[in-house]
Motif scaffolding. Structure first.
Motif, mmCIF file in Angstrom:
data_model
loop_
_atom_site.group_PDB
_atom_site.id
_atom_site.type_symbol
_atom_site.label_atom_id
_atom_site.label_comp_id
_atom_site.label_asym_id
_atom_site.label_seq_id
_atom_site.Cartn_x
_atom_site.Cartn_y
_atom_site.Cartn_z
ATOM 1 N N MET A 1 0.839 -1.186 0.000
ATOM 2 C CA MET A 1 0.000 0.000 0.000
ATOM 3 C C MET A 1 0.883 1.249 0.000
ATOM 4 O O MET A 1 1.833 1.360 0.764
ATOM 5 C CB MET A 1 -0.883 -0.028 1.242
ATOM 6 N N ASP A 2 0.581 2.200 -0.872
ATOM 7 C CA ASP A 2 1.340 3.434 -0.954
ATOM 8 C C ASP A 2 1.037 4.327 0.233
ATOM 9 O O ASP A 2 -0.110 4.453 0.657
ATOM 10 C CB ASP A 2 1.006 4.188 -2.245
ATOM 11 N N LYS A 3 2.074 4.964 0.768
ATOM 12 C CA LYS A 3 1.916 5.903 1.859
ATOM 13 C C LYS A 3 1.347 7.201 1.288
ATOM 14 O O LYS A 3 1.803 7.690 0.263
ATOM 15 C CB LYS A 3 3.267 6.156 2.521
ATOM 16 N N VAL A 4 0.355 7.769 1.958
ATOM 17 C CA VAL A 4 -0.232 9.028 1.525
ATOM 18 C C VAL A 4 0.703 10.154 1.953
ATOM 19 O O VAL A 4 1.088 10.252 3.115
ATOM 20 C CB VAL A 4 -1.634 9.224 2.132
ATOM 21 N N ILE A 5 1.080 10.987 1.007
ATOM 22 C CA ILE A 5 1.985 12.101 1.265
ATOM 23 C C ILE A 5 1.162 13.375 1.426
ATOM 24 O O ILE A 5 0.368 13.723 0.557
ATOM 25 C CB ILE A 5 2.997 12.277 0.104
ATOM 26 N N ASP A 6 1.341 14.060 2.543
ATOM 27 C CA ASP A 6 0.674 15.339 2.784
ATOM 28 C C ASP A 6 1.587 16.438 2.251
ATOM 29 O O ASP A 6 2.650 16.693 2.822
ATOM 30 C CB ASP A 6 0.428 15.530 4.283
ATOM 31 N N PRO A 7 1.218 17.108 1.157
ATOM 32 C CA PRO A 7 2.092 18.108 0.561
ATOM 33 C C PRO A 7 2.285 19.355 1.409
ATOM 34 O O PRO A 7 3.159 20.167 1.126
ATOM 35 C CB PRO A 7 1.412 18.442 -0.771
ATOM 36 N N SER A 8 1.511 19.515 2.479
ATOM 37 C CA SER A 8 1.678 20.679 3.355
ATOM 38 C C SER A 8 2.642 20.399 4.505
ATOM 39 O O SER A 8 2.937 21.288 5.296
ATOM 40 C CB SER A 8 0.328 21.132 3.914
ATOM 41 N N LYS A 9 3.146 19.163 4.583
ATOM 42 C CA LYS A 9 4.071 18.770 5.652
ATOM 43 C C LYS A 9 5.442 18.440 5.068
ATOM 44 O O LYS A 9 5.558 17.853 4.000
ATOM 45 C CB LYS A 9 3.562 17.532 6.390
ATOM 46 N N CYS A 10 6.483 18.796 5.818
ATOM 47 C CA CYS A 10 7.845 18.486 5.410
ATOM 48 C C CYS A 10 8.031 16.969 5.399
ATOM 49 O O CYS A 10 7.687 16.297 6.374
ATOM 50 C CB CYS A 10 8.826 19.125 6.389
ATOM 51 N N PRO A 11 8.557 16.406 4.315
ATOM 52 C CA PRO A 11 8.742 14.959 4.243
ATOM 53 C C PRO A 11 9.873 14.446 5.134
ATOM 54 O O PRO A 11 10.004 13.249 5.337
ATOM 55 C CB PRO A 11 9.049 14.707 2.769
ATOM 56 N N ILE A 12 10.662 15.363 5.695
ATOM 57 C CA ILE A 12 11.759 14.956 6.570
ATOM 58 C C ILE A 12 11.309 14.936 8.026
ATOM 59 O O ILE A 12 11.454 13.935 8.717
ATOM 60 C CB ILE A 12 12.981 15.877 6.388
ATOM 61 N N CYS A 13 10.733 16.043 8.515
ATOM 62 C CA CYS A 13 10.390 16.139 9.946
ATOM 63 C C CYS A 13 8.895 16.065 10.227
ATOM 64 O O CYS A 13 8.491 15.847 11.362
ATOM 65 C CB CYS A 13 10.972 17.414 10.548
ATOM 66 N N GLY A 14 8.060 16.286 9.220
ATOM 67 C CA GLY A 14 6.616 16.223 9.410
ATOM 68 C C GLY A 14 5.982 17.531 9.858
ATOM 69 O O GLY A 14 4.761 17.618 9.995
ATOM 70 N N ASP A 15 6.785 18.568 10.073
ATOM 71 C CA ASP A 15 6.242 19.879 10.449
ATOM 72 C C ASP A 15 5.644 20.562 9.221
ATOM 73 O O ASP A 15 5.994 20.220 8.085
ATOM 74 C CB ASP A 15 7.344 20.772 11.023
ATOM 75 N N PRO A 16 4.767 21.568 9.427
ATOM 76 C CA PRO A 16 4.254 22.332 8.278
ATOM 77 C C PRO A 16 5.425 22.930 7.496
ATOM 78 O O PRO A 16 6.368 23.442 8.080
ATOM 79 C CB PRO A 16 3.411 23.429 8.931
ATOM 80 N N ASN A 17 5.359 22.829 6.167
ATOM 81 C CA ASN A 17 6.473 23.305 5.350
ATOM 82 C C ASN A 17 6.299 24.739 4.857
ATOM 83 O O ASN A 17 7.200 25.295 4.246
ATOM 84 C CB ASN A 17 6.730 22.369 4.162
ATOM 85 N N GLN A 18 5.148 25.339 5.118
ATOM 86 C CA GLN A 18 4.873 26.723 4.711
ATOM 87 C C GLN A 18 5.014 26.927 3.206
ATOM 88 O O GLN A 18 5.421 27.995 2.752
ATOM 89 C CB GLN A 18 5.760 27.717 5.477
ATOM 90 N N CYS A 19 4.671 25.915 2.437
ATOM 91 C CA CYS A 19 4.717 25.998 0.974
ATOM 92 C C CYS A 19 3.650 26.989 0.500
ATOM 93 O O CYS A 19 2.468 26.843 0.818
ATOM 94 C CB CYS A 19 4.467 24.624 0.367
ATOM 95 N N ALA A 20 4.063 27.993 -0.243
ATOM 96 C CA ALA A 20 3.140 29.017 -0.730
ATOM 97 C C ALA A 20 2.049 28.411 -1.611
ATOM 98 O O ALA A 20 0.894 28.846 -1.569
ATOM 99 C CB ALA A 20 3.898 30.098 -1.491
ATOM 100 N N GLN A 21 2.389 27.410 -2.404
ATOM 101 C CA GLN A 21 1.397 26.762 -3.266
ATOM 102 C C GLN A 21 0.321 26.050 -2.438
ATOM 103 O O GLN A 21 -0.861 26.137 -2.741
ATOM 104 C CB GLN A 21 2.080 25.755 -4.200
ATOM 105 N N GLU A 22 0.745 25.353 -1.394
ATOM 106 C CA GLU A 22 -0.209 24.628 -0.555
ATOM 107 C C GLU A 22 -1.054 25.580 0.294
ATOM 108 O O GLU A 22 -2.243 25.342 0.497
ATOM 109 C CB GLU A 22 0.515 23.615 0.336
#
Length: 69
Positions: free
Chosen positions: A1-22
């Protein structure tokens, strides 16, 4: 099963990444220029991104700053 990736979270630490697009998607506002546009991402930082999250979620500024260049 593929892991669901949250594009608003940093893939390294899991904190919000503050991506302007998201942020724009979440708020329905036009995107602003993202902090990452002028940032340099070292190979050490990029190597820490799990394979399944590459090109799917932005790295946060904390992880960029705290990883040695």
């Amino acid at each position: 099963m593929d892991k669901v990736i949250d594009p608003s979270k940093c893939p390294i630490c899991g904190d919000p990444n503050q991506c302007a697009q998201e942020i724009a998607k979440a708020t329905g506002t036009p995107p602003e220029r993202c902090w990452c546009i002028t940032e340099t991402f070292s190979s050490e930082v990029l190597d820490r991104v799990p394979e399944e999250a590459k090109n799917k979620a932005c790295i946060c500024s904390k992880c960029v700053i705290t990883t040695a260049f």
